[in-house]
Scaffold this active site. Structure first.
Site, PDB file in Angstrom:
ATOM      1  CD  GLU A 148      26.586  57.584 -22.597  1.00 52.23           C
ATOM      2  OE1 GLU A 148      27.766  57.825 -22.928  1.00 52.23           O
ATOM      3  OE2 GLU A 148      26.193  56.462 -22.235  1.00 52.23           O
ATOM      4  CG  HIS A 170      26.231  62.884 -31.341  1.00 51.39           C
ATOM      5  ND1 HIS A 170      25.709  63.519 -30.243  1.00 51.39           N
ATOM      6  CD2 HIS A 170      26.292  61.571 -31.028  1.00 51.39           C
ATOM      7  CE1 HIS A 170      25.468  62.634 -29.297  1.00 51.39           C
ATOM      8  NE2 HIS A 170      25.802  61.436 -29.753  1.00 51.39           N
ATOM      9  CG  HIS A 178      26.789  57.291 -32.872  1.00 50.97           C
ATOM     10  ND1 HIS A 178      27.839  57.084 -32.006  1.00 50.97           N
ATOM     11  CD2 HIS A 178      25.846  57.946 -32.152  1.00 50.97           C
ATOM     12  CE1 HIS A 178      27.536  57.572 -30.817  1.00 50.97           C
ATOM     13  NE2 HIS A 178      26.328  58.111 -30.866  1.00 50.97           N
TER      14      HIS A 178
HETATM   15  P1  AMP Z   1      25.632  59.314 -27.451  1.00 50.80           P
HETATM   16  O1  AMP Z   1      25.483  58.200 -26.438  1.00 50.80           O
HETATM   17  O2  AMP Z   1      24.838  59.056 -28.694  1.00 50.80           O
HETATM   18  O3  AMP Z   1      25.362  60.671 -26.846  1.00 50.80           O
HETATM   19  O4  AMP Z   1      27.138  59.252 -27.916  1.00 50.80           O
HETATM   20  C1  AMP Z   1      28.128  60.115 -27.472  1.00 50.80           C
HETATM   21  C2  AMP Z   1      29.422  59.638 -28.056  1.00 50.80           C
HETATM   22  O5  AMP Z   1      30.393  60.648 -27.918  1.00 50.80           O
HETATM   23  C3  AMP Z   1      29.979  58.378 -27.374  1.00 50.80           C
HETATM   24  O6  AMP Z   1      30.079  57.318 -28.320  1.00 50.80           O
HETATM   25  C4  AMP Z   1      31.347  58.841 -26.870  1.00 50.80           C
HETATM   26  O7  AMP Z   1      32.338  57.842 -26.977  1.00 50.80           O
HETATM   27  C5  AMP Z   1      31.641  60.028 -27.763  1.00 50.80           C
HETATM   28  N1  AMP Z   1      32.578  60.998 -27.204  1.00 50.80           N
HETATM   29  C6  AMP Z   1      32.514  61.576 -25.993  1.00 50.80           C
HETATM   30  N2  AMP Z   1      33.550  62.422 -25.824  1.00 50.80           N
HETATM   31  C7  AMP Z   1      34.276  62.396 -26.976  1.00 50.80           C
HETATM   32  C8  AMP Z   1      35.451  63.034 -27.434  1.00 50.80           C
HETATM   33  N3  AMP Z   1      36.130  63.895 -26.666  1.00 50.80           N
HETATM   34  N4  AMP Z   1      35.921  62.754 -28.682  1.00 50.80           N
HETATM   35  C9  AMP Z   1      35.250  61.869 -29.462  1.00 50.80           C
HETATM   36  N5  AMP Z   1      34.126  61.240 -29.080  1.00 50.80           N
HETATM   37  C10 AMP Z   1      33.640  61.479 -27.865  1.00 50.80           C
END
Ligand code: AMP
Length: 133
Positions: free
Chosen positions: A92, A97, A99
């Site tokens: 997203e 990144h 996790h």
């Molecule tokens: P992904 O689906 O692997 O791209 O994960 C993106 C992650 O970024 C999600 O788990 C979101 O909750 C996290 N995220 C988005 N905006 C922020 C933010 N401002 N601070 C911390 N985490 C975020």
């Protein structure tokens, strides 16, 4: 500027856990489980396909350090390391990144994989396709 670049620049707040010249780790804003951490390169790379290999080394070293800290201080022994690349894979935020997802008894997190049982011939074909230059 993407949301993680804004975090790196200090334009939006985050719960920082680790920082060096190239890498930042902070709490995911939407905690899937307690202690859900994101580890990112400070420089913007969209995904694993464009990630710099030297940065990847630093990123993974910081990820191991973070996992060991979670194990010690959150008293966990189970953790998933998740990295989504591309829309189909669930990415997203288009800034690379990792996790770190601590796992707990009855945490309700589910990963579903339907595994294939392929013949030796099919396996060989896949191997050849991947190795073809
Ligand atoms: P992904 O689906 O692997 O791209 O994960 C993106 C992650 O970024 C999600 O788990 C979101 O909750 C996290 N995220 C988005 N905006 C922020 C933010 N401002 N601070 C911390 N985490 C975020």
């Amino acid at each position: 500027m993407c949301v993680f670049c804004k975090i790196v620049a200090g334009e939006i707040p985050s719960y920082k856990l680790y920082e060096d010249d190239d890498v930042l780790a902070f709490l995911d804003i939407a905690q899937v489980t307690t202690g859900h951490v994101l580890v990112i390169p400070k420089k913007h790379y969209k995904d694993i396909f464009t990630l710099d290999k030297d940065i990847a080394q630093k990123l993974f070293a910081a990820t191991v350090e973070m996992a060991q800290k979670l194990q010690k201080n959150l008293k966990i022994n189970d953790l998933n390391l998740v990295n989504n690349n591309g829309k189909k894979a669930g990415q997203e935020v288009d800034h690379y990144h990792l996790h770190l997802l601590p796992r707990y008894l009855d945490d309700d997190v589910e990963f579903k994989f339907k595994r294939q049982n392929l013949s030796q011939d099919e396996m060989k074909k896949i191997q050849e396709k991947i190795l073809d230059s």
